[in-house]
Scaffold this active site. Sequence first.
Site, PDB file in Angstrom:
ATOM      1  N   GLU A 413       0.832  -1.216   0.000  1.00 32.85           N
ATOM      2  CA  GLU A 413       0.000   0.000   0.000  1.00 32.85           C
ATOM      3  C   GLU A 413       0.858   1.255   0.000  1.00 32.85           C
ATOM      4  OE1 GLU A 413      -2.988  -0.383   3.072  1.00 32.85           O
ATOM      5  OE2 GLU A 413      -3.912  -2.066   2.039  1.00 32.85           O
ATOM      6  N   GLU A 489      -3.893  -9.022  -0.348  1.00 38.83           N
ATOM      7  CA  GLU A 489      -4.352  -8.915   1.047  1.00 38.83           C
ATOM      8  C   GLU A 489      -5.872  -8.964   1.014  1.00 38.83           C
ATOM      9  OE1 GLU A 489      -2.045  -6.060   3.401  1.00 38.83           O
ATOM     10  OE2 GLU A 489      -3.892  -5.645   4.495  1.00 38.83           O
TER      11      GLU A 489
HETATM   12  C1  GAL Z   1      -4.202  -3.009   5.257  1.00 43.95           C
HETATM   13  C2  GAL Z   1      -2.724  -2.917   5.566  1.00 43.95           C
HETATM   14  C3  GAL Z   1      -2.348  -3.826   6.707  1.00 43.95           C
HETATM   15  C4  GAL Z   1      -3.303  -3.647   7.844  1.00 43.95           C
HETATM   16  C5  GAL Z   1      -4.694  -3.941   7.366  1.00 43.95           C
HETATM   17  C6  GAL Z   1      -5.753  -3.892   8.431  1.00 43.95           C
HETATM   18  O1  GAL Z   1      -4.671  -1.953   4.491  1.00 43.95           O
HETATM   19  O2  GAL Z   1      -1.990  -3.285   4.432  1.00 43.95           O
HETATM   20  O3  GAL Z   1      -1.041  -3.550   7.133  1.00 43.95           O
HETATM   21  O4  GAL Z   1      -3.191  -2.350   8.308  1.00 43.95           O
HETATM   22  O5  GAL Z   1      -5.016  -2.981   6.382  1.00 43.95           O
HETATM   23  O6  GAL Z   1      -7.021  -4.119   7.857  1.00 43.95           O
END
Ligand code: GAL
Length: 802
Positions: A413, A489
Amino acid sequence: MKYKALLLALSLAATATAQRHETVLDEGWMFSRDKAQWENVRVPHDWAINGPFDKKWDLQVVAIEQNGEKEKTEKSGRSGSLPWIGEGHYKTTIRIPKSCKHAELVFDGAMSEPTVSVNGRRAGYWAYGYNAFKVDITPYVKTGDNTVEVDLNNVEESSRWYPGGGIYRPVTLVVTEDEARFETFETFAYTAKADRKLAEMKVTAKVAGNLNDGTMGVNIALYDQKGFIVAESHCNMTGTGDISTVLDVKKPQLWSPESPYLYKLVTKLYRDRKLIDRQTVNVGIRTATVTKEGGFQLNGQTRKFKGVCLHHDLGPLGAAINKAALIRQIKMMKAMGCDAIRTAHNMPSKMQMDICDSLGMMVMAESFDMWKYAKCKNGYARFFDEWGDRDIENLVKNHRNHPSIVMWSIGNEIPEQGMKGGKDIARRLQDLCHRLDPSRTVTQGMDRVDNAMHTGFAQVMDVPGFNYRLHKYEKGLKELPQGFLLGSETASTVSSRGVYKFPVEVSNKKTYADGQCNGYDTECCPWSNLPDDDWRWQDDYKQVIGEFVWTGYDYLGEPTPYDEYWPSRSSYFGICDLAGLPKDRYYLYRSKWNTKEHTVHLLPHWTWPDRKGKVTPVYCYTDGVEGELFVNGKSQGRVRKNKEGRLNRYRLRWNDVKYEPGEIRVVAYDAAGNKIGEDVKRTAGAPAELILTAEYADDNRKALTADGDDMAFVTVSLADKDGNFCPTADDELTFEVTGTGTYQAACNGDATSLEPFNGTQMKLFAGRLVVVVRSTKTPGIMTLKVTDKKRKLQKTIDIRTV
Ligand code: GAL
């Protein structure tokens, strides 16, 4: 002729004039926060993990941009509420033999900004706490005892999660006894092609030091697990010491998560036929490709990643890595059917990668959570310009021999995805990965997908990774030239193990007065979703090449949705809790991912004295397609999975069940109508007995190695007089270890608990907790005694150390 060969072999062995000594520096360290008071510690060490927990350590007034916040508010627990900020100092003594020609220290990671001094002189420095680095200490050492000091500095607001503090990964002293030696991080073997008949393995290495004295020669051999040489090469060296060869391996045993076969690559360096250096590296033969036509393929077989993201902390052990704890993590994930991990959002440890190699777990090895643009005030952005390329270089060079790693990730991100110039940095880092390792593809996790596609940032990547943003998958698949995408993710579903909230609602912003989340797995964040949502895309779109769930385990820090609530100091995202215990969600993923064994799992628990007559939905997580639920023997009807609604495709649900004490039972069926299994939950009476069960890294041996490092994980719970688990017990227990072991820590998985992990008492949370015990160097028996003072209960468990 034979005789001659034997003689030569003997003479080679006998005249090995120089040797390589690799010593892991685990004992004999002194540690201090202020250089005034010192204590003896063992490395790996995390100075902050034993707390005390306190809101003041990492209190911040910030707007979390990634979460779409515009206004600054007070946040606590974001990095674990543990005292990791500030300086830490270590010192030890190393012995350098008279024969030493070259000495270096290899750090697998030190948190953070380590400055390494030898005999009072600065010998090296590395900025990033997560990376491995080597320090040439030859100019600073003398024969005999030498002092090594490591100074660390963690600044505030430098991390979005708990980074730990200290020399939290191993340090190795490498001493070689000839002017020439194989250079650290330079030996590299990769599979150029492989099928069942033949594999081509390319090997490169570099010899450093004096190459001009006598005739230099290199022998490279690949050994199978029986110790036979399956390929060998005698190579010449260029004037610069570069070595390059190709090994042909007939009928190779291909590495995969299902069959993690490892070979040993032995490189030998000779001067005038005398052996002067020798290195052994584990390698695997496998191919890993991603194409429009085949998606992700391992050894030519298309498969989708069933992956989880993992932060580096090990719950109550903190950042200090431990082999037994890492094995426990990976085994638990494998048993769920998981086949890949993403090392979010930084370089993994070598120890973890070795375990992934040998147990069979694919890895996406990541590097950064930010580049130039800071996500937190003092984050890695301070270093990126100067260190970015060097950090990628050490990540790739240190880890490229691990067959488990199938992909590199250059970031998570990264704000630059929507900025001018971001695309150029992405291309540069990806090209660097390719130059250092032609065998792997490169990805990164993108959250501002529209921006990333608009700037061309997404188009640059070998593998476009989307973080969440399921509503953008369609557009991505249509418009991106790659023709596929990865759920780099996914989910960020939140739940607390064994805690259930009523009425059960699907929500992306729910919070409760007790600081817990609903165990029905129906809650997520505004930017995220439920497992069921990801699976539609995984199942219905061939071009979606898999996912990495946020996260496999809860981790210290980032207590979303309780960033502004105190006390709360660890995450709710885990499929397993911070103690490593499975939440119900574990069985949801298992029902989908583990295609070898059936899953039939009922929730919630069935001990609700206050819910008599109240609607208490019952869910079953199963690979079966249909199930019948019985409450005290009375059928609640058959339910079949279907595509209507958000939650019916992958779960069986009975939403109108009224609670009555007794038992619930489910019988699950496959598509052909065959019964595949049952599960039962019974109302528990008063706790009558403590139950202790130990987990070992080696299941067959059921004992610990008496090496001072090995650990057993003992799950403690209470049962009623009929042996029923008591799911709401929160008794405070005390622990005592005697014999050939020591008490290490306890953890109950409660994100709101402020009990220190190393205290010898803790409350059960939702009926369970885990006690971690550690071996000493003495073989024998250790005994863990657990006492429940309130109920006058006591239980012991004996653990062998061998
Ligand atoms: C994502 C991020 C992670 C964590 C996650 C929580 O956007 O890449 O590190 O913060 O959100 O939902």
